[in-house]
Design an enzyme around this catalytic site. Structure first.
Site, PDB file in Angstrom:
ATOM      1  N   ASN A 143       0.806  -1.217   0.000  1.00 43.12           N
ATOM      2  CA  ASN A 143       0.000   0.000   0.000  1.00 43.12           C
ATOM      3  C   ASN A 143       0.840   1.267   0.000  1.00 43.12           C
ATOM      4  O   ASN A 143       2.049   1.229   0.229  1.00 43.12           O
ATOM      5  CB  ASN A 143      -0.920   0.025   1.227  1.00 43.12           C
ATOM      6  CG  ASN A 143      -0.150  -0.086   2.530  1.00 43.12           C
ATOM      7  OD1 ASN A 143       0.248  -1.166   2.921  1.00 43.12           O
ATOM      8  ND2 ASN A 143       0.075   1.039   3.195  1.00 43.12           N
ATOM      9  N   ASP A 156      -5.027   0.901   2.068  1.00 44.35           N
ATOM     10  CA  ASP A 156      -4.142  -0.176   2.533  1.00 44.35           C
ATOM     11  C   ASP A 156      -4.463  -1.477   1.800  1.00 44.35           C
ATOM     12  O   ASP A 156      -4.333  -2.558   2.354  1.00 44.35           O
ATOM     13  CB  ASP A 156      -4.258  -0.358   4.063  1.00 44.35           C
ATOM     14  CG  ASP A 156      -3.204  -1.305   4.629  1.00 44.35           C
ATOM     15  OD1 ASP A 156      -2.204  -1.562   3.932  1.00 44.35           O
ATOM     16  OD2 ASP A 156      -3.396  -1.789   5.756  1.00 44.35           O
TER      17      ASP A 156
END
Ligand code: CA
Length: 723
Positions: A295, A340
């Site tokens: 991420n 994320d």
């Protein structure tokens, strides 16, 4: 005649294929020297090497590399344990670790020896038939480095090559050990020591190079993957996954291309993220190494690249040349990742029959909730469908292969109800592809998360820097609401048909954080779960066939191996990892004290586990003398600084101390712990770099309040019990 060690994996593979196609006596005679060299090496005293791993199916008793084979299918051809006799499967040995933190490793087994990692990057070599410790190695990771680990002091395993065992240590070292005695052969620092990098992933070794990535995107680092010479530890190449400062020369043409997708902002100052912290795969035929990229850092694109853009190579699968690190192709799963949604999850290579043609594919079920099938030679998109409910995108466009992201998913200062959550629809827990059933077994999670930017986000030099309003993301303190949220989070084992892109069957679990998977030739699937059971299912129907109570949650993936004609099943049992730390009480039925063990089973195994010790926790907080305002401020500070380890709303998952149970005596030492590092030997460093005395007092006041909350909940529950 060619000697075994001079024949590389590709030659052996070609020999096997040619031999399969041609059966004439002449051809057999011509190929004889090569064939015998390939066969001899199966029991080479030099240990594991490239052609042993490429030809791993010729020695199915061993588990030579992380995913057993370079294609990482985690499928075992072993057949002694089957649906008819599995009721005879019993514990045959256990090994108790000397630590009580999370366990995520896949053990490797070669010629009767098991090599495995526990917490804190420690390595253990055991007799695979009885668990006798042959040697152990402790890299002595400084305990204070734990503050740089987003997700516990875990390690996912070792790699083997030519008589050496390779481990990535939490503090960024890559260490080669002598497989015979655990002596250090070489050790190199793979990461800058002034940045919060960590290593939790297992190295892979391909063509004599140890490939290792790292983590730290939650803290603020720049992701890269490196290759070291397996023999002497020399750095051979490094591939950065995100561009640096565009004012400076780019390290590769691929990064020049990637830089076009970052617009505005100064992402490079804190790294930009994109860490390669777990999955890799290798195709020897195509000579391609696949890496999964993580991420962005901070999480929201708005904070990194306010002008938009895809932010390559975040959340992407990237194919590289293993000899040079040269970029070949990429596929991005989550454009402009703000959630994320790493693409570091397990990647599996397989040949599938799709629309009447055999396709060489790579498959992944990343955090973002879609199951992807790509052409692994070109990166061409084949298909993607959601395997859990998703809210961030409507679908993946079948022509462009691009996710149709809902505009509101790029959240700002109001909450976007994101599904999946940052825990993912599926995270590092290994899947398995069974060529007999044609199914991929996914340890899946269905949960949501209130994404909201942190007001006036400021990058701190210590701890988590995700730019998310942690207090807004914390669960409400009301125990009934917490219970309802927990029940709404679902964990399941999904048997996914990658061709039809739909589930064949699903087993619902009682908890959301469950174990990795292995499947076998005899229609078996093994998975541990958060309730603390190791369970075997029918691979084609999902019917439960067998289970064993491990007394603690299981997150790691089982393996199966054979020594002297006897098949074993092994799994690491022990609670820990991301979700157990952050969302306390995800574990509902397991031990009140975390037990960390290797459990190994065989037919007619007769061992059993000793009864668990019961630990009484006194709840005796001091009086709360702070004002409401101070407690409120403490709540916000706690969720910025403390929650990632001690749990949201100060409810711990049972691995790291639950602060509500802090004794009155320890409360008197509060500032010494928080500001002076009194407990740094346990991993609790001083936070004086980012907290002052007033901050420490406010956090303490919040923790004391939460302890009083817990006390009144407890007495209410006891009164109800009497009533
Ligand atoms: Ca992450």
């Amino acid at each position: 005649m060619l000697s075994a060690e001079k024949i590389d994996a590709k030659t052996c593979l070609s020999v096997v294929r040619i031999k399969g196609m041609m059966t004439s006596i002449l051809v057999s005679l011509l190929l004889f020297p090569l064939v015998s060299a390939c066969t001899e090496s199966e029991h080479s005293s030099e240990g594991v090497n490239g052609h042993r791993i490429v030809l791993a199916d010729r020695e199915p008793g061993n588990w030579l590399s992380h995913g057993r084979t370079y294609d990482e299918q985690r499928y075992s051809p072993l057949s002694e344990i089957n649906e008819d006799n599995i009721n005879r499967l019993g514990l045959t040995w256990k090994y108790d670790f000397d630590t009580h933190r999370g366990l995520e490793a896949t053990p490797l087994v070669v010629d009767g020896m098991m090599y495995v990692t526990g917490s804190w990057s420690r390595v253990y070599a055991l007799d695979a038939t009885n668990g006798r410790l042959i040697w152990q190695y402790d890299p002595e990771v400084p305990p204070e480095w734990a503050v740089n680990a987003c997700c516990d002091v875990v390690n996912r395993g070792v790699a083997l090559w030519n008589g050496a065992v390779y481990v990535g240590a939490l503090d960024g070292r890559l260490i080669a050990l002598n497989a015979k005695d655990g002596g250090v052969l070489w050790s190199v620092q793979t990461t800058p020591t002034d940045r919060p990098y960590t290593i939790t992933g297992a190295p892979r070794v391909v063509t004599g190079k140890v490939i290792i990535g790292n983590g730290g995107a939650e803290m603020g680092v720049r992701g890269f993957v490196s290759a070291y010479d397996a023999g002497d530890g020399d750095l051979l190449w490094r591939f950065y996954t995100v561009p640096g400062n565009p004012e400076e020369p780019f390290e590769s043409p691929a990064l020049e291309m990637a830089a076009e997708t970052w617009i505005g902002g100064k992402w490079w100052e804190h790294g930009g993220g994109g860490t390669v912290w777990d999955s890799m795969a290798y195709d020897a035929d195509l000579d391609l190494l696949y890496i999964g990229v993580g991420n962005g850092s901070p999480w929201s694109r708005q904070l990194r690249s306010p002008g938009g853009g895809d932010n390559l190579f975040l959340s992407s699968i990237v194919a590289l040349r293993p000899d040079t690190g040269e970029y070949v192709w990429h596929y991005q799963t989550s454009p402009g990742d703000s959630w994320d949604y790493t693409a570091t999850q397990h990647m599996i290579l397989a040949d599938l029959s799709i629309d009447g043609a055999v396709r060489q594919v790579i498959m992944q079920a990343p955090k973002n909730g879609f199951f992807y099938v790509l052409d692994r030679k070109t990166g061409e998109f084949i298909s993607a469908e959601p395997f859990v409910p998703v809210t961030w995108a409507t679908h993946v466009d079948p022509d462009s292969g691009r996710a149709a992201v809902r505009p509101e998913a790029y959240y700002g200062y109001t909450i976007f109800d994101g599904r999946p959550s940052p825990f993912g629809a599926h995270t590092w827990h290994p899947m398995s592809y069974n060529p007999n059933t044609g199914l991929v077994y996914i340890p899946a999670i269905d949960s949501n998360f209130p994404y909201k930017l942190e007001e006036a986000f400021e990058f701190l030099e210590l701890g988590v820097n995700v730019g998310i309003d942690g207090a807004a993301a914390a669960w409400p303190v009301d125990p009934d609401i917490r219970k309802a949220i927990r029940q709404s989070m679902k964990g399941s084992l999904i048997a996914w048909d990658p061709v039809a892109q739909k589930p064949a069957w699903t087993v619902e679990h009682k908890t959301s954080w469950n174990g990795g998977v292995v499947s076998t030739a005899k229609n078996l699937v093994f998975q541990g779960n958060g309730e603390g059971n190791l369970v075997a299912y029918s691979a084609d129907s999902g019917r439960e066939l067998w289970s064993f109570n491990a007394q603690t949650g299981i997150a790691a993936a089982p393996i199966t191996y054979r020594v002297d004609g006897e098949q074993y099943v092994a799994v690491l049992a022990g609670w820990g990892g991301t979700m157990p730390l952050v969302q306390g009480g995800a574990l509902t039925h397991a031990a009140n004290k975390n037990v960390s063990r290797i459990l190994v089973f065989k037919l007619d195994g007769e061992e059993s586990l000793p009864a668990l010790p019961v630990v009484e926790k006194p709840l005796d907080p001091p009086e709360n003398t702070a004002s409401e305002e101070v407690i409120e401020r403490g709540m916000v500070l706690y969720h910025r600084t403390c929650f990632a380890c001690h749990g949201d709303t100060a409810v711990s998952g049972g691995v790291i101390p639950d602060l509500r149970f802090t004794s009155r005596a320890t409360h008197k030492l509060w500032d010494k712990v928080v500001l002076e590092g009194l407990l740094k030997s346990g991993g609790m460093v001083s936070f004086s770099r980012i907290l002052d005395k007033a901050d420490s007092y406010a956090i303490q006041a919040y923790v004391i309040k939460r302890a009083h909350d817990a006390k009144s909940e407890l007495s209410k529950a006891q009164n109800n019990g009497r009533g």
